[in-house]
Design an enzyme around this catalytic site. Structure first.
Site, short mmCIF file in Angstrom:
data_model
loop_
_atom_site.label_atom_id
_atom_site.label_comp_id
_atom_site.label_asym_id
_atom_site.label_seq_id
_atom_site.Cartn_x
_atom_site.Cartn_y
_atom_site.Cartn_z
N TYR A 71 0.80 -1.23 0.00
CA TYR A 71 0.00 0.00 0.00
C TYR A 71 0.84 1.28 0.00
CZ TYR A 71 -3.41 -3.50 1.38
OH TYR A 71 -4.20 -4.63 1.44
N SER A 140 -3.39 -6.95 8.17
CA SER A 140 -4.03 -7.45 6.95
C SER A 140 -3.02 -8.11 6.03
CB SER A 140 -4.79 -6.30 6.26
OG SER A 140 -5.68 -6.79 5.30
N TYR A 141 -2.84 -7.59 4.80
CA TYR A 141 -1.86 -8.17 3.89
C TYR A 141 -0.47 -8.19 4.53
CZ TYR A 141 0.52 -9.23 -0.52
OH TYR A 141 1.28 -9.83 -1.51
N TRP A 187 -10.87 -5.33 -3.88
CA TRP A 187 -9.45 -5.15 -3.57
C TRP A 187 -8.60 -5.35 -4.82
CZ3 TRP A 187 -4.84 -7.77 -3.72
CH2 TRP A 187 -3.83 -7.37 -2.87
N ASP A 277 -13.87 -8.45 12.24
CA ASP A 277 -12.78 -8.40 11.27
C ASP A 277 -13.12 -9.32 10.10
OD1 ASP A 277 -10.39 -8.42 9.86
OD2 ASP A 277 -9.39 -9.75 11.30
N HIS A 311 -11.98 -4.56 10.88
CA HIS A 311 -10.69 -4.91 10.30
C HIS A 311 -9.59 -3.93 10.73
CE1 HIS A 311 -8.08 -6.99 7.56
NE2 HIS A 311 -7.87 -5.93 6.82
#
Length: 603
Positions: A71, A140-141, A187, A277, A311
Protein backbone atom coordinates in the site's frame (compact mmCIF):
# COMPACT_ATOMS: atom_id res chain seq x y z
CA UNK A 1 -28.43 2.32 20.09
CA UNK A 2 -26.23 2.10 23.16
CA UNK A 3 -25.29 -1.45 24.11
CA UNK A 4 -24.33 -0.40 27.61
CA UNK A 5 -27.94 0.72 28.19
CA UNK A 6 -29.36 -2.54 26.90
CA UNK A 7 -26.91 -4.87 28.58
CA UNK A 8 -25.66 -3.42 31.84
CA UNK A 9 -22.42 -5.04 32.97
CA UNK A 10 -23.04 -7.74 35.53
CA UNK A 11 -20.32 -8.38 38.07
CA UNK A 12 -19.96 -11.98 39.20
CA UNK A 13 -17.28 -14.27 40.56
CA UNK A 14 -15.21 -15.77 37.81
CA UNK A 15 -12.17 -17.97 37.63
CA UNK A 16 -10.78 -15.78 34.85
CA UNK A 17 -9.53 -12.25 35.29
CA UNK A 18 -11.45 -9.38 33.74
CA UNK A 19 -8.90 -6.79 32.69
CA UNK A 20 -7.94 -5.17 29.42
CA UNK A 21 -4.60 -6.17 27.86
CA UNK A 22 -2.10 -4.27 29.99
CA UNK A 23 0.94 -2.77 28.26
CA UNK A 24 2.61 -2.32 31.63
CA UNK A 25 6.03 -0.69 31.41
CA UNK A 26 7.57 -0.31 27.98
CA UNK A 27 10.42 1.68 26.44
CA UNK A 28 10.18 5.43 26.90
CA UNK A 29 10.24 7.88 24.01
CA UNK A 30 13.73 9.34 24.41
CA UNK A 31 15.21 9.47 20.90
CA UNK A 32 14.94 11.96 18.10
CA UNK A 33 14.17 10.24 14.82
CA UNK A 34 15.88 10.33 11.44
CA UNK A 35 13.97 9.13 8.37
CA UNK A 36 15.66 7.98 5.17
CA UNK A 37 13.89 6.84 2.04
CA UNK A 38 14.77 4.87 -1.05
CA UNK A 39 17.04 2.15 0.29
CA UNK A 40 17.17 -0.51 -2.45
CA UNK A 41 18.27 -3.93 -1.20
CA UNK A 42 18.49 -6.59 -3.90
CA UNK A 43 16.52 -9.81 -3.62
CA UNK A 44 17.98 -13.18 -4.58
CA UNK A 45 16.79 -12.78 -8.20
CA UNK A 46 18.34 -9.29 -8.47
CA UNK A 47 15.05 -7.35 -8.14
CA UNK A 48 15.46 -4.33 -5.85
CA UNK A 49 12.79 -3.39 -3.31
CA UNK A 50 12.25 0.08 -1.90
CA UNK A 51 12.67 0.48 1.87
CA UNK A 52 12.01 3.54 4.03
CA UNK A 53 13.74 3.60 7.40
CA UNK A 54 12.89 5.39 10.66
CA UNK A 55 15.68 5.15 13.21
CA UNK A 56 16.90 6.77 16.42
CA UNK A 57 19.16 9.72 15.76
CA UNK A 58 21.87 8.33 18.00
CA UNK A 59 25.06 6.32 17.93
CA UNK A 60 24.82 2.60 18.41
CA UNK A 61 22.93 -0.38 17.08
CA UNK A 62 19.25 -1.04 17.63
CA UNK A 63 16.81 -3.89 17.03
CA UNK A 64 14.70 -3.55 13.90
CA UNK A 65 11.01 -3.93 13.08
CA UNK A 66 10.10 -4.79 9.49
CA UNK A 67 6.82 -4.00 7.72
CA UNK A 68 6.23 -5.21 4.14
CA UNK A 69 3.29 -3.48 2.46
CA UNK A 70 1.62 -3.34 -0.95
CA UNK A 71 0.00 0.00 0.00
CA UNK A 72 3.06 2.30 -0.42
CA UNK A 73 5.71 2.68 2.24
CA UNK A 74 5.54 6.48 2.16
CA UNK A 75 2.16 7.61 3.52
CA UNK A 76 0.58 6.22 6.66
CA UNK A 77 3.68 4.76 8.29
CA UNK A 78 5.44 7.92 9.44
CA UNK A 79 3.47 8.16 12.69
CA UNK A 80 3.84 4.52 13.72
CA UNK A 81 7.41 4.25 12.48
CA UNK A 82 8.39 7.39 14.38
CA UNK A 83 6.61 6.22 17.54
CA UNK A 84 8.64 3.01 17.73
CA UNK A 85 11.89 4.68 16.61
CA UNK A 86 11.56 7.16 19.50
CA UNK A 87 11.60 4.11 21.77
CA UNK A 88 14.82 2.64 20.44
CA UNK A 89 13.81 0.64 17.38
CA UNK A 90 14.70 0.89 13.71
CA UNK A 91 11.49 0.61 11.72
CA UNK A 92 11.89 -0.41 8.08
CA UNK A 93 8.90 -0.23 5.73
CA UNK A 94 9.29 -2.00 2.39
CA UNK A 95 7.13 -1.76 -0.72
CA UNK A 96 6.08 -5.23 -1.85
CA UNK A 97 7.57 -6.58 -5.06
CA UNK A 98 6.10 -4.78 -8.07
CA UNK A 99 4.37 -2.05 -6.03
CA UNK A 100 5.14 1.65 -5.94
CA UNK A 101 8.92 2.20 -5.75
CA UNK A 102 9.89 -1.48 -5.77
CA UNK A 103 11.03 -3.27 -8.88
CA UNK A 104 9.54 -6.49 -10.19
CA UNK A 105 6.13 -7.69 -11.29
CA UNK A 106 3.19 -7.42 -8.91
CA UNK A 107 1.10 -10.49 -8.14
CA UNK A 108 -0.42 -10.53 -4.63
CA UNK A 109 0.21 -14.27 -4.28
CA UNK A 110 3.53 -14.65 -6.02
CA UNK A 111 5.58 -17.16 -4.03
CA UNK A 112 8.55 -14.75 -4.28
CA UNK A 113 6.94 -12.73 -1.47
CA UNK A 114 8.12 -15.47 0.87
CA UNK A 115 11.77 -15.27 -0.14
CA UNK A 116 11.61 -11.46 -0.36
CA UNK A 117 10.65 -11.43 3.33
CA UNK A 118 13.62 -13.62 4.16
CA UNK A 119 16.01 -11.37 2.22
CA UNK A 120 14.66 -8.18 3.80
CA UNK A 121 15.01 -9.56 7.34
CA UNK A 122 18.61 -10.57 6.73
CA UNK A 123 19.45 -7.32 4.93
CA UNK A 124 18.17 -5.38 7.93
CA UNK A 125 20.02 -7.54 10.43
CA UNK A 126 23.33 -6.83 8.74
CA UNK A 127 23.05 -3.03 8.55
CA UNK A 128 25.54 -1.11 10.71
CA UNK A 129 22.71 0.50 12.72
CA UNK A 130 20.97 -2.80 13.51
CA UNK A 131 22.01 -5.10 16.36
CA UNK A 132 21.04 -8.20 14.35
CA UNK A 133 17.63 -8.80 15.92
CA UNK A 134 14.53 -8.27 13.76
CA UNK A 135 10.80 -8.42 14.47
CA UNK A 136 7.86 -7.86 12.16
CA UNK A 137 4.46 -6.19 12.49
CA UNK A 138 1.60 -4.92 10.34
CA UNK A 139 -2.05 -5.57 9.60
CA UNK A 140 -4.03 -7.45 6.95
CA UNK A 141 -1.86 -8.17 3.89
CA UNK A 142 1.10 -7.13 6.06
CA UNK A 143 0.10 -9.96 8.40
CA UNK A 144 0.28 -12.35 5.48
CA UNK A 145 3.81 -11.17 4.69
CA UNK A 146 4.83 -11.98 8.27
CA UNK A 147 3.60 -15.55 8.17
CA UNK A 148 5.04 -16.07 4.69
CA UNK A 149 8.39 -14.74 5.90
CA UNK A 150 8.39 -16.68 9.16
CA UNK A 151 7.70 -19.91 7.26
CA UNK A 152 11.09 -19.41 5.54
CA UNK A 153 12.87 -19.28 8.92
CA UNK A 154 15.26 -16.33 8.44
CA UNK A 155 17.80 -16.72 11.27
CA UNK A 156 17.64 -13.07 12.36
CA UNK A 157 13.84 -13.01 12.79
CA UNK A 158 12.99 -13.16 16.51
CA UNK A 159 9.22 -12.47 16.75
CA UNK A 160 6.17 -11.38 14.76
CA UNK A 161 3.00 -9.36 15.46
CA UNK A 162 0.50 -10.31 12.72
CA UNK A 163 -2.53 -8.03 13.08
CA UNK A 164 -5.74 -9.20 11.35
CA UNK A 165 -3.72 -11.59 9.19
CA UNK A 166 -5.82 -13.69 6.80
CA UNK A 167 -5.45 -17.45 6.60
CA UNK A 168 -4.74 -19.35 3.39
CA UNK A 169 -6.82 -18.47 0.35
CA UNK A 170 -9.77 -20.88 0.56
CA UNK A 171 -10.66 -20.20 4.19
CA UNK A 172 -11.31 -16.46 3.98
CA UNK A 173 -10.08 -14.57 0.95
CA UNK A 174 -10.53 -14.49 -1.94
CA UNK A 175 -12.71 -17.56 -1.24
CA UNK A 176 -14.68 -18.02 1.97
CA UNK A 177 -15.29 -21.78 2.18
CA UNK A 178 -15.88 -21.86 -1.56
CA UNK A 179 -17.70 -18.53 -1.92
CA UNK A 180 -15.99 -15.61 -3.65
CA UNK A 181 -16.11 -12.56 -1.36
CA UNK A 182 -16.93 -9.30 -3.09
CA UNK A 183 -14.52 -7.15 -1.11
CA UNK A 184 -11.59 -9.15 -2.41
CA UNK A 185 -12.81 -8.54 -5.96
CA UNK A 186 -12.96 -4.85 -5.00
CA UNK A 187 -9.45 -5.15 -3.57
CA UNK A 188 -8.18 -6.62 -6.82
CA UNK A 189 -9.54 -3.65 -8.76
CA UNK A 190 -8.18 -1.08 -6.32
CA UNK A 191 -4.75 -2.75 -6.17
CA UNK A 192 -4.20 -3.65 -9.79
CA UNK A 193 -0.96 -2.46 -11.33
CA UNK A 194 1.84 -0.67 -9.53
CA UNK A 195 -0.07 2.08 -7.73
CA UNK A 196 -3.48 2.47 -6.10
CA UNK A 197 -6.43 2.71 -8.49
CA UNK A 198 -9.35 5.06 -7.82
CA UNK A 199 -12.82 5.09 -9.39
CA UNK A 200 -14.23 7.75 -7.09
CA UNK A 201 -15.66 7.99 -3.56
CA UNK A 202 -16.27 4.89 -1.47
CA UNK A 203 -14.26 1.99 0.00
CA UNK A 204 -11.47 0.42 -2.04
CA UNK A 205 -11.06 3.49 -4.22
CA UNK A 206 -14.76 3.45 -5.08
CA UNK A 207 -14.81 -0.16 -6.27
CA UNK A 208 -16.79 -1.16 -3.16
CA UNK A 209 -19.41 1.58 -3.48
CA UNK A 210 -22.71 -0.18 -2.68
CA UNK A 211 -24.55 0.99 -5.79
CA UNK A 212 -21.65 -0.14 -7.99
CA UNK A 213 -21.48 -3.53 -6.29
CA UNK A 214 -25.21 -4.20 -6.70
CA UNK A 215 -24.93 -3.61 -10.43
CA UNK A 216 -21.50 -5.01 -11.22
CA UNK A 217 -21.83 -8.27 -9.31
CA UNK A 218 -24.95 -9.25 -11.23
CA UNK A 219 -22.75 -9.43 -14.34
CA UNK A 220 -21.54 -12.78 -15.70
CA UNK A 221 -19.14 -14.46 -16.01
CA UNK A 222 -17.22 -13.62 -12.84
CA UNK A 223 -13.92 -14.15 -14.61
CA UNK A 224 -14.67 -10.99 -16.62
CA UNK A 225 -15.65 -8.78 -13.68
CA UNK A 226 -12.48 -6.72 -13.64
CA UNK A 227 -12.81 -6.13 -17.36
CA UNK A 228 -16.44 -5.07 -16.86
CA UNK A 229 -15.33 -2.61 -14.20
CA UNK A 230 -12.56 -1.19 -16.35
CA UNK A 231 -9.75 -2.62 -14.23
CA UNK A 232 -7.41 -4.03 -16.84
CA UNK A 233 -4.18 -4.14 -14.82
CA UNK A 234 -4.86 -7.17 -12.59
CA UNK A 235 -3.98 -10.12 -14.85
CA UNK A 236 -3.59 -12.37 -11.81
CA UNK A 237 -7.32 -12.01 -11.03
CA UNK A 238 -8.04 -14.63 -13.69
CA UNK A 239 -5.79 -17.05 -11.76
CA UNK A 240 -8.01 -16.55 -8.71
CA UNK A 241 -11.09 -17.56 -10.67
CA UNK A 242 -9.54 -20.46 -12.55
CA UNK A 243 -7.95 -21.82 -9.37
CA UNK A 244 -11.12 -22.37 -7.34
CA UNK A 245 -9.72 -25.13 -5.11
CA UNK A 246 -6.69 -25.23 -2.84
CA UNK A 247 -5.19 -28.03 -4.93
CA UNK A 248 -4.36 -25.48 -7.63
CA UNK A 249 -0.58 -24.92 -7.74
CA UNK A 250 -1.05 -21.13 -7.61
CA UNK A 251 -2.52 -21.44 -4.10
CA UNK A 252 -0.30 -24.29 -2.99
CA UNK A 253 2.84 -22.28 -3.65
CA UNK A 254 1.83 -19.36 -1.43
CA UNK A 255 0.13 -21.43 1.30
CA UNK A 256 1.60 -21.20 4.78
CA UNK A 257 -1.01 -23.03 6.86
CA UNK A 258 0.41 -26.52 6.53
CA UNK A 259 2.04 -28.60 9.28
CA UNK A 260 5.28 -28.49 7.31
CA UNK A 261 5.30 -24.68 7.12
CA UNK A 262 4.34 -24.18 10.74
CA UNK A 263 7.08 -26.60 11.78
CA UNK A 264 9.66 -24.22 10.26
CA UNK A 265 8.46 -21.26 12.32
CA UNK A 266 10.63 -20.86 15.41
CA UNK A 267 9.54 -17.40 16.60
CA UNK A 268 6.82 -16.34 19.06
CA UNK A 269 3.73 -14.64 17.63
CA UNK A 270 1.32 -12.05 19.00
CA UNK A 271 -1.84 -12.00 16.87
CA UNK A 272 -4.72 -9.54 17.03
CA UNK A 273 -8.14 -9.55 15.42
CA UNK A 274 -11.67 -8.27 16.02
CA UNK A 275 -15.06 -9.94 16.26
CA UNK A 276 -16.04 -7.99 13.14
CA UNK A 277 -12.78 -8.40 11.27
CA UNK A 278 -13.38 -9.62 7.72
CA UNK A 279 -10.14 -11.61 8.05
CA UNK A 280 -11.01 -13.06 11.46
CA UNK A 281 -10.25 -16.77 10.97
CA UNK A 282 -6.51 -16.34 10.47
CA UNK A 283 -5.75 -15.48 14.12
CA UNK A 284 -7.42 -18.47 15.85
CA UNK A 285 -6.31 -20.88 13.13
CA UNK A 286 -2.69 -19.79 13.51
CA UNK A 287 -2.91 -19.77 17.31
CA UNK A 288 -4.02 -23.42 17.39
CA UNK A 289 -1.59 -24.53 14.68
CA UNK A 290 1.44 -22.88 16.26
CA UNK A 291 0.64 -24.54 19.58
CA UNK A 292 0.74 -27.88 17.83
CA UNK A 293 3.41 -27.49 15.16
CA UNK A 294 5.73 -24.61 16.15
CA UNK A 295 9.44 -25.40 15.86
CA UNK A 296 10.45 -24.14 19.32
CA UNK A 297 8.96 -23.90 22.79
CA UNK A 298 8.60 -20.13 22.30
CA UNK A 299 6.80 -20.61 18.99
CA UNK A 300 4.45 -23.10 20.62
CA UNK A 301 3.32 -20.42 23.09
CA UNK A 302 1.47 -18.03 20.75
CA UNK A 303 -0.59 -15.10 21.99
CA UNK A 304 -3.96 -13.88 20.70
CA UNK A 305 -5.97 -10.71 21.42
CA UNK A 306 -9.55 -10.26 20.13
CA UNK A 307 -11.41 -6.98 20.60
CA UNK A 308 -14.82 -5.52 19.61
CA UNK A 309 -13.26 -4.24 16.44
CA UNK A 310 -13.59 -4.28 12.69
CA UNK A 311 -10.69 -4.91 10.30
CA UNK A 312 -8.93 -1.68 11.26
CA UNK A 313 -8.58 -2.59 14.90
CA UNK A 314 -8.69 -0.54 18.07
CA UNK A 315 -9.87 2.77 16.61
CA UNK A 316 -13.14 3.50 18.44
CA UNK A 317 -15.33 2.31 21.30
CA UNK A 318 -18.27 2.55 18.93
CA UNK A 319 -18.94 0.25 16.01
CA UNK A 320 -22.13 0.46 14.02
CA UNK A 321 -25.11 0.80 16.37
CA UNK A 322 -23.23 -0.13 19.53
CA UNK A 323 -21.03 1.59 22.08
CA UNK A 324 -18.81 -1.02 23.72
CA UNK A 325 -17.58 1.23 26.49
CA UNK A 326 -14.33 2.73 27.65
CA UNK A 327 -12.40 -0.57 27.69
CA UNK A 328 -12.96 -1.17 23.97
CA UNK A 329 -9.90 0.92 22.99
CA UNK A 330 -6.58 -0.09 24.52
CA UNK A 331 -2.95 1.03 24.34
CA UNK A 332 -2.23 -1.47 21.57
CA UNK A 333 1.07 -0.05 20.38
CA UNK A 334 2.23 0.08 23.99
CA UNK A 335 1.31 -3.58 24.34
CA UNK A 336 3.20 -4.38 21.13
CA UNK A 337 6.19 -2.35 22.31
CA UNK A 338 6.32 -4.32 25.54
CA UNK A 339 6.30 -7.50 23.42
CA UNK A 340 9.19 -6.23 21.31
CA UNK A 341 11.03 -5.02 24.42
CA UNK A 342 11.12 -8.60 25.65
CA UNK A 343 11.85 -10.49 22.45
CA UNK A 344 14.11 -7.94 20.71
CA UNK A 345 15.74 -6.08 23.61
CA UNK A 346 15.83 -8.96 26.07
CA UNK A 347 14.05 -7.01 28.81
CA UNK A 348 12.63 -9.20 31.57
CA UNK A 349 9.21 -7.53 31.75
CA UNK A 350 7.05 -10.60 32.38
CA UNK A 351 5.40 -10.62 28.96
CA UNK A 352 5.98 -14.35 28.61
CA UNK A 353 3.78 -14.86 31.69
CA UNK A 354 0.75 -13.06 30.24
CA UNK A 355 -2.35 -15.14 29.57
CA UNK A 356 -2.14 -16.58 26.06
CA UNK A 357 -5.67 -15.47 25.14
CA UNK A 358 -7.23 -12.07 25.86
CA UNK A 359 -10.66 -11.31 24.50
CA UNK A 360 -13.47 -8.79 24.85
CA UNK A 361 -16.92 -10.05 25.82
CA UNK A 362 -19.63 -7.96 24.20
CA UNK A 363 -22.75 -7.28 26.23
CA UNK A 364 -20.73 -7.42 29.41
CA UNK A 365 -18.30 -4.98 27.77
CA UNK A 366 -15.34 -6.38 29.66
CA UNK A 367 -12.09 -8.09 28.77
CA UNK A 368 -11.29 -11.53 30.04
CA UNK A 369 -8.23 -13.73 29.88
CA UNK A 370 -8.02 -17.43 29.21
CA UNK A 371 -5.39 -20.13 29.15
CA UNK A 372 -6.49 -21.54 25.81
CA UNK A 373 -8.81 -21.27 22.84
CA UNK A 374 -11.57 -22.37 22.89
CA UNK A 375 -11.99 -21.59 26.59
CA UNK A 376 -11.37 -24.77 28.61
CA UNK A 377 -14.60 -24.47 30.63
CA UNK A 378 -16.82 -24.23 27.54
CA UNK A 379 -20.04 -26.21 27.62
CA UNK A 380 -20.81 -27.14 24.03
CA UNK A 381 -24.60 -26.88 23.72
CA UNK A 382 -26.81 -27.91 20.82
CA UNK A 383 -29.66 -25.60 19.82
CA UNK A 384 -32.07 -27.43 17.52
CA UNK A 385 -34.23 -25.97 14.77
CA UNK A 386 -37.97 -26.55 14.85
CA UNK A 387 -41.13 -25.33 13.12
CA UNK A 388 -44.50 -26.33 11.78
CA UNK A 389 -43.07 -26.06 8.31
CA UNK A 390 -43.23 -22.28 7.96
CA UNK A 391 -40.01 -20.81 9.37
CA UNK A 392 -39.72 -18.36 6.47
CA UNK A 393 -38.88 -14.81 7.52
CA UNK A 394 -39.01 -13.14 10.91
CA UNK A 395 -42.78 -13.58 10.95
CA UNK A 396 -42.53 -17.37 10.54
CA UNK A 397 -42.92 -20.11 13.12
CA UNK A 398 -39.29 -21.21 13.43
CA UNK A 399 -38.11 -22.13 16.92
CA UNK A 400 -34.69 -22.66 18.47
CA UNK A 401 -34.36 -24.90 21.51
CA UNK A 402 -31.92 -27.09 23.41
CA UNK A 403 -34.49 -29.89 23.11
CA UNK A 404 -34.95 -31.56 19.74
CA UNK A 405 -38.50 -31.85 18.38
CA UNK A 406 -38.66 -35.45 17.19
CA UNK A 407 -41.71 -34.79 15.00
CA UNK A 408 -40.74 -31.42 13.58
CA UNK A 409 -41.52 -30.58 9.98
CA UNK A 410 -38.94 -29.58 7.39
CA UNK A 411 -38.73 -26.04 6.00
CA UNK A 412 -38.34 -25.01 2.39
CA UNK A 413 -37.42 -21.85 0.55
CA UNK A 414 -36.54 -20.81 -2.96
CA UNK A 415 -33.19 -19.40 -3.91
CA UNK A 416 -33.20 -17.48 -7.16
CA UNK A 417 -29.72 -16.18 -8.12
CA UNK A 418 -31.49 -13.45 -10.07
CA UNK A 419 -33.04 -12.17 -6.82
CA UNK A 420 -30.40 -12.73 -4.12
CA UNK A 421 -30.98 -11.97 -0.43
CA UNK A 422 -29.44 -8.63 0.47
CA UNK A 423 -26.84 -8.54 3.21
CA UNK A 424 -27.14 -6.06 6.07
CA UNK A 425 -23.65 -4.65 5.50
CA UNK A 426 -23.19 -1.37 3.67
CA UNK A 427 -19.40 -0.87 3.74
CA UNK A 428 -16.45 -2.51 2.09
CA UNK A 429 -16.05 -5.04 4.93
CA UNK A 430 -18.05 -5.41 8.15
CA UNK A 431 -17.89 -1.76 9.18
CA UNK A 432 -21.50 -1.94 10.39
CA UNK A 433 -20.44 -4.34 13.16
CA UNK A 434 -23.39 -6.16 14.70
CA UNK A 435 -25.76 -4.89 12.01
CA UNK A 436 -29.54 -5.23 12.17
CA UNK A 437 -30.76 -8.12 9.98
CA UNK A 438 -34.49 -7.40 10.11
CA UNK A 439 -34.71 -5.93 6.62
CA UNK A 440 -32.70 -8.74 5.07
CA UNK A 441 -34.52 -11.55 6.92
CA UNK A 442 -38.08 -10.49 6.27
CA UNK A 443 -38.58 -12.41 3.02
CA UNK A 444 -39.45 -16.03 2.29
CA UNK A 445 -35.91 -16.73 1.07
CA UNK A 446 -34.56 -16.76 4.66
CA UNK A 447 -35.38 -19.31 7.37
CA UNK A 448 -35.47 -17.89 10.89
CA UNK A 449 -35.28 -19.90 14.13
CA UNK A 450 -35.61 -18.04 17.46
CA UNK A 451 -35.71 -18.90 21.16
CA UNK A 452 -38.33 -17.42 23.50
CA UNK A 453 -37.10 -14.45 25.55
CA UNK A 454 -34.31 -15.65 27.82
CA UNK A 455 -35.10 -15.98 31.50
CA UNK A 456 -31.40 -15.74 32.35
CA UNK A 457 -28.42 -14.39 30.50
CA UNK A 458 -26.46 -16.75 28.25
CA UNK A 459 -22.75 -16.12 27.66
CA UNK A 460 -21.46 -17.45 24.33
CA UNK A 461 -17.68 -17.34 23.85
CA UNK A 462 -15.87 -19.27 21.16
CA UNK A 463 -16.19 -20.96 17.78
CA UNK A 464 -19.60 -22.10 16.49
CA UNK A 465 -20.59 -25.02 14.29
CA UNK A 466 -23.81 -25.60 12.37
CA UNK A 467 -24.99 -29.07 11.47
CA UNK A 468 -27.39 -28.92 8.55
CA UNK A 469 -29.31 -31.75 6.99
CA UNK A 470 -30.28 -30.12 3.76
CA UNK A 471 -31.35 -30.82 0.21
CA UNK A 472 -31.35 -28.70 -2.92
CA UNK A 473 -33.08 -29.26 -6.23
CA UNK A 474 -29.94 -27.98 -7.94
CA UNK A 475 -26.54 -29.59 -8.45
CA UNK A 476 -24.81 -26.97 -6.34
CA UNK A 477 -25.80 -24.15 -4.03
CA UNK A 478 -24.58 -22.20 -1.01
CA UNK A 479 -25.55 -22.56 2.65
CA UNK A 480 -25.26 -19.60 5.01
CA UNK A 481 -25.99 -19.69 8.73
CA UNK A 482 -26.00 -16.56 10.92
CA UNK A 483 -26.13 -16.08 14.71
CA UNK A 484 -28.27 -13.15 15.86
CA UNK A 485 -28.80 -11.43 19.22
CA UNK A 486 -32.40 -10.16 19.19
CA UNK A 487 -32.67 -7.19 21.55
CA UNK A 488 -35.83 -6.48 23.58
CA UNK A 489 -36.74 -3.67 21.15
CA UNK A 490 -36.42 -6.03 18.16
CA UNK A 491 -33.00 -4.90 16.92
CA UNK A 492 -31.49 -8.08 15.50
CA UNK A 493 -27.73 -7.83 15.89
CA UNK A 494 -25.75 -10.14 13.62
CA UNK A 495 -22.80 -11.53 15.54
CA UNK A 496 -21.15 -14.05 13.23
CA UNK A 497 -21.77 -16.58 10.47
CA UNK A 498 -20.75 -19.74 8.72
CA UNK A 499 -20.93 -20.39 4.98
CA UNK A 500 -20.19 -23.28 2.65
CA UNK A 501 -20.46 -24.04 -1.04
CA UNK A 502 -22.35 -27.32 -1.25
CA UNK A 503 -19.94 -28.99 -3.67
CA UNK A 504 -17.10 -28.43 -1.20
CA UNK A 505 -18.70 -30.80 1.33
CA UNK A 506 -16.58 -33.82 2.16
CA UNK A 507 -18.85 -36.89 2.33
CA UNK A 508 -16.13 -38.83 4.14
CA UNK A 509 -15.89 -36.29 6.98
CA UNK A 510 -19.48 -35.58 7.99
CA UNK A 511 -19.98 -33.07 5.22
CA UNK A 512 -17.23 -30.73 6.45
CA UNK A 513 -15.60 -28.19 4.17
CA UNK A 514 -12.89 -29.58 1.90
CA UNK A 515 -10.96 -26.78 0.17
CA UNK A 516 -9.06 -29.12 -2.13
CA UNK A 517 -11.80 -30.75 -4.17
CA UNK A 518 -15.46 -30.73 -5.14
CA UNK A 519 -17.99 -33.46 -4.45
CA UNK A 520 -21.16 -34.43 -6.30
CA UNK A 521 -24.50 -33.06 -5.12
CA UNK A 522 -27.47 -35.23 -6.06
CA UNK A 523 -30.58 -33.07 -6.45
CA UNK A 524 -33.25 -33.41 -3.73
CA UNK A 525 -31.11 -35.72 -1.59
CA UNK A 526 -30.83 -34.96 2.13
CA UNK A 527 -27.13 -34.48 2.84
CA UNK A 528 -25.17 -33.70 5.99
CA UNK A 529 -23.21 -30.44 6.13
CA UNK A 530 -20.85 -29.52 8.98
CA UNK A 531 -20.28 -25.78 8.75
CA UNK A 532 -17.69 -24.20 11.03
CA UNK A 533 -18.45 -20.52 11.42
CA UNK A 534 -15.63 -18.46 9.94
CA UNK A 535 -16.13 -15.87 12.67
CA UNK A 536 -16.43 -16.80 16.34
CA UNK A 537 -17.98 -14.50 18.93
CA UNK A 538 -17.94 -13.50 22.58
CA UNK A 539 -21.33 -12.14 23.54
CA UNK A 540 -23.69 -12.12 26.51
CA UNK A 541 -27.29 -12.63 25.46
CA UNK A 542 -29.02 -10.72 28.23
CA UNK A 543 -32.19 -11.57 30.10
CA UNK A 544 -35.15 -10.84 27.84
CA UNK A 545 -33.06 -11.18 24.68
CA UNK A 546 -33.59 -13.99 22.19
CA UNK A 547 -31.06 -16.16 20.39
CA UNK A 548 -31.74 -16.45 16.67
CA UNK A 549 -30.29 -18.42 13.78
CA UNK A 550 -30.93 -17.46 10.16
CA UNK A 551 -30.34 -19.62 7.10
CA UNK A 552 -30.18 -18.49 3.48
CA UNK A 553 -28.37 -19.32 0.26
CA UNK A 554 -27.24 -15.81 -0.63
CA UNK A 555 -26.02 -12.72 1.21
CA UNK A 556 -25.50 -10.24 -1.56
CA UNK A 557 -23.38 -8.32 -2.38
CA UNK A 558 -21.00 -9.42 0.41
CA UNK A 559 -20.72 -12.81 -1.30
CA UNK A 560 -20.98 -13.31 -5.03
CA UNK A 561 -23.93 -15.50 -5.94
CA UNK A 562 -23.81 -19.23 -6.49
CA UNK A 563 -25.50 -19.79 -9.85
CA UNK A 564 -26.68 -23.28 -8.82
CA UNK A 565 -25.69 -24.95 -12.10
CA UNK A 566 -23.30 -27.44 -10.54
CA UNK A 567 -20.46 -26.37 -12.83
CA UNK A 568 -16.95 -27.25 -11.69
CA UNK A 569 -16.11 -23.55 -11.85
CA UNK A 570 -19.01 -21.11 -11.62
CA UNK A 571 -16.58 -18.28 -12.34
CA UNK A 572 -16.91 -19.25 -16.00
CA UNK A 573 -20.72 -19.65 -15.96
CA UNK A 574 -23.10 -17.36 -17.85
CA UNK A 575 -26.41 -18.90 -16.76
CA UNK A 576 -28.17 -19.65 -13.47
CA UNK A 577 -30.73 -22.07 -12.05
CA UNK A 578 -33.46 -21.45 -9.47
CA UNK A 579 -33.24 -23.92 -6.57
CA UNK A 580 -35.74 -25.23 -4.05
CA UNK A 581 -33.98 -25.64 -0.71
CA UNK A 582 -35.03 -27.89 2.18
CA UNK A 583 -33.75 -27.87 5.76
CA UNK A 584 -34.67 -30.97 7.74
CA UNK A 585 -35.07 -31.00 11.53
CA UNK A 586 -36.49 -34.29 12.76
CA UNK A 587 -35.29 -37.36 14.63
CA UNK A 588 -33.36 -38.66 11.64
CA UNK A 589 -32.05 -35.27 10.55
CA UNK A 590 -31.67 -33.06 13.67
CA UNK A 591 -30.32 -29.81 12.19
CA UNK A 592 -28.83 -27.58 14.87
CA UNK A 593 -26.07 -25.18 15.87
CA UNK A 594 -23.54 -25.87 18.61
CA UNK A 595 -22.97 -22.84 20.81
CA UNK A 596 -19.98 -22.47 23.16
CA UNK A 597 -21.75 -21.64 26.41
CA UNK A 598 -19.67 -20.38 29.34
CA UNK A 599 -21.19 -21.57 32.60
CA UNK A 600 -21.88 -18.90 35.16
CA UNK A 601 -19.67 -19.35 38.19
CA UNK A 602 -21.72 -19.13 41.37
CA UNK A 603 -20.32 -16.94 44.14
Amino acid sequence: MNLTKLLLPIVFACTLSAAAPDPGHYSEAKFEVRATRGHKPAMRDGVKLSVDVFQPKAEGRFPAILIITPYSNNPGFTKRGTWFAQRGYVVAVADSRGRFDSEGTWDPFDTKHKTDGYELVEWLAHQPWCDGRVGMMGLSYMGWTQWWTASQAPPSLKCIVPEVAPPDAMFNTPYQNGLLVSWMVDWAGANGGRVAQNMGPGPYGGFALEERRLKDYMQLPYVKLQEVRGALDAPWYEKWILGNTSSDKYWQDIAYQTPESYAKISVPSLAATGWFDADFPGAPMNYLAMKQHGATAEARRPRMVIGPWQHIINTSRKLGAFDYGAEAVIDWDGYVCRWFDHWLKGIDNGVEKDAPVQLFVMGRNRWRTAQDWPLPETKWTKYYFGSNGHANGIGGDGTLSTSADQNAESDTYTYDPGKPTRSCFTGGHLEDGAADTRKSSGGDGVLVYTTPPLENEVEVVGPITAKLYAATSARDTDWMVRLIDVQPDGFSAMLCEGVMRARHRDPEHNGAFNPAKLSIIEPNEALEYTIDFWRATANVFGKGHRIRVEISSSWFPYYLRNLNTGADNIGLETRSVIAKQTIYHNAKHPSHVVLPIIPKVQP
